[in-house]
Design an enzyme around this catalytic site. Structure first.
Site: not given
Ligand code: ARG
Length: 464
Positions: A27, A160, A281, A287, A289, A294, A321
């Protein structure tokens, strides 16, 4: 299965992760947005660990300096991350350990990524909410300023999408101001509700290395430690509320954007957006726009999607968790970035727009005064239902002749049941209609002045 290198938590594992699992699981690409909060959180936790006796004061200083240096280098754009860094929390710890040696490994004592992530994420939302509030306030100020600048300009008011009653243009803009003021209060309420520190909760049961959590809480700008460790690591209602509040902000902007799109059409021509907030456009050279408006409307849809995604994500995740919860970051980060852009664009687009007041006025149909005629008949003693019927019949027969009801002859008015039509016709102007409405909250100019005062008081009451 051949995996890449092993991980910080790899003690019990014989192989690293499969490349496909890495793709699913890592992540860092998005949660590095939390770096500032992660480092603040770790420094505060480190302070607590001095009290627990886990770190000496010198060790803490070394860790804190190491963490600060990482943030400085990150902000400089220095490449810090490795392919093997799973998330921002692990990445920072790895870089710290590379910089200050084995001591870096002590920072995670008494902490789980569960309470760490909850803390960082809460801090992130609190900080971004404060920034968004400033943008909201700036937009509100612009709306008030424009409303004051254009006092006296009139336009048709719509229900309306049909012309309904005459209003001051400033009355319309102030409606936007008061909607924004509630969006501001909503975010302030959000900030006053979510003030508890998760750190110290550990993975689920609480840390076994006690420190005064209230000191760590104060250090990070929280009011108090969270009262229950299971709740602290698992709840995501703060994020839900944040996305709800931000979606409402976007919805406010979207509704006005929709009007401004209409107003930009040649059929309305009430509004000309600056070139800087329009686009052309690729095919039709004529045009121009109203893309800014939008896109604001479109982004609101995207943000409501983020809110829905988060709600769907958390509703069935088992306590405390579960890894599902990692998916909470992207919708929030995306909505934060999006709302900031649309608030800024709305403000700048309005500041630079040209409002075509001549068009607004020339498009006003006499039928806007139908209610006022009925009201005048009531003042002369006709019961309202009868007055409504009389005016309705005038409007109806005028329509049949392709005329406005004000164009019918005095005789026709008299035949329909209007006494002294000449005097009434003279009285019946758009300004007369508007200025009859000085009731608190109405469009009349006295009411408008009261609205300005309320708006100024509101802005002054804000402590940011
Ligand atoms: N990247 C994970 C999150 O944001 C970290 C938490 C991981 N915790 C775990 N028990 N594996 O949720």
């Amino acid at each position: 299965m051949q995996g890449i290198e092993k991980k910080m938590w790899d003690g019990r594992f014989e192989s690293g992760m499969a490349p496909s699992m890495i793709d699913l699981s890592f992540s860092l690409a998005f949660d590095q947005e939390l770096i500032e909060e992660d480092i603040q959180g770790s420094i505060a936790h480190g302070k607590g660990l001095v009290e627990s006796g886990v770190l000496s004061e010198e060790e803490f200083q070394k860790i804190a300096n190491g963490l600060r240096s990482i943030l400085i280098d990150y902000k400089k754009g220095m490449p810090l991350w490795n392919a093997g860094d799973e998330d921002i929390h692990m990445a920072v710890e790895r870089v710290l350990t590379e910089r200050i040696g084995q001591l870096g490994k002590k920072i995670h004592t008494g902490r789980s990524r569960n309470d760490q992530v909850s803390t960082d994420f809460k801090l992130y939302m609190r900080h971004r909410a404060q920034e968004i509030l400033v943008l909201e306030k700036d937009l509100a100020k612009t709306l008030l300023e424009l409303s004051k600048n254009y006092v006296g300009k009139i336009m048709p008011g719509y229900t309306h999408l049909q012309q309904a009653q005459p209003i001051y243009f400033s009355h319309y803009l102030m409606s936007f101001f008061f909607a924004v003021s509630r969006d501001i209060l909503r975010l302030k309420n959000f900030l006053s509700l979510h003030t508890e520190l998760p750190l110290g909760s550990g993975a689920i049961a609480g840390s076994a290395f006690p420190y005064r959590r209230n000191l760590v809480a104060k250090e990070l700008g929280f009011n108090a430690p969270s009262p229950n460790s299971i709740d602290a690591v698992s709840h995501r209602d703060m994020a839900l509320e944040f996305l709800s509040d931000l979606s409402i902000v976007a919805n406010t902007l979207s509704r006005y954007a929709e009007d401004f799109v209409n107003w930009s059409s040649s059929e309305f021509s009430f509004l000309t957006l600056h070139d800087a907030f329009s686009s052309g456009s690729s095919m039709m050279p004529q045009k121009k726009n109203p893309d800014s408006m939008e896109l604001i409307r479109g982004k609101a849809g995207r943000m409501i999607g983020n809110y829905t995604a988060l709600f769907t994500l958390v509703k069935g995740a088992p306590l405390s968790y579960s890894r599902d919860l990692q998916e909470d970051k992207e919708p929030v980060i995306d909505s934060v970035q999006t709302v900031k852009v649309i608030l800024q664009v709305m403000k700048e687009a309005l500041e630079t727009a040209t409002f075509n007041f001549d068009k607004m006025e020339s498009r006003m149909l006499p039928a806007l005064l139908a209610t006022d005629l009925a009201d005048l008949l009531v003042e002369n003693g006709t019961p309202f239902r009868d007055a409504h019927h009389i005016v309705g019949s005038l409007v109806g027969s005028a329509a049949k002749q392709g005329k406005e009801f004000t164009e019918l002859s005095d005789e026709e008015w008299e035949n329909a049941g209007v006494q002294a039509p000449k005097a009434i016709k003279e009285k019946l102007t758009f300004l007369y209609s508007i200025e009859r409405r000085n009731i608190e909250g109405g469009t009349g100019s006295n009411s408008l002045q009261e609205q300005f005062t309320k708006a100024e008081n509101f802005l002054e009451s804000l402590n940011f």
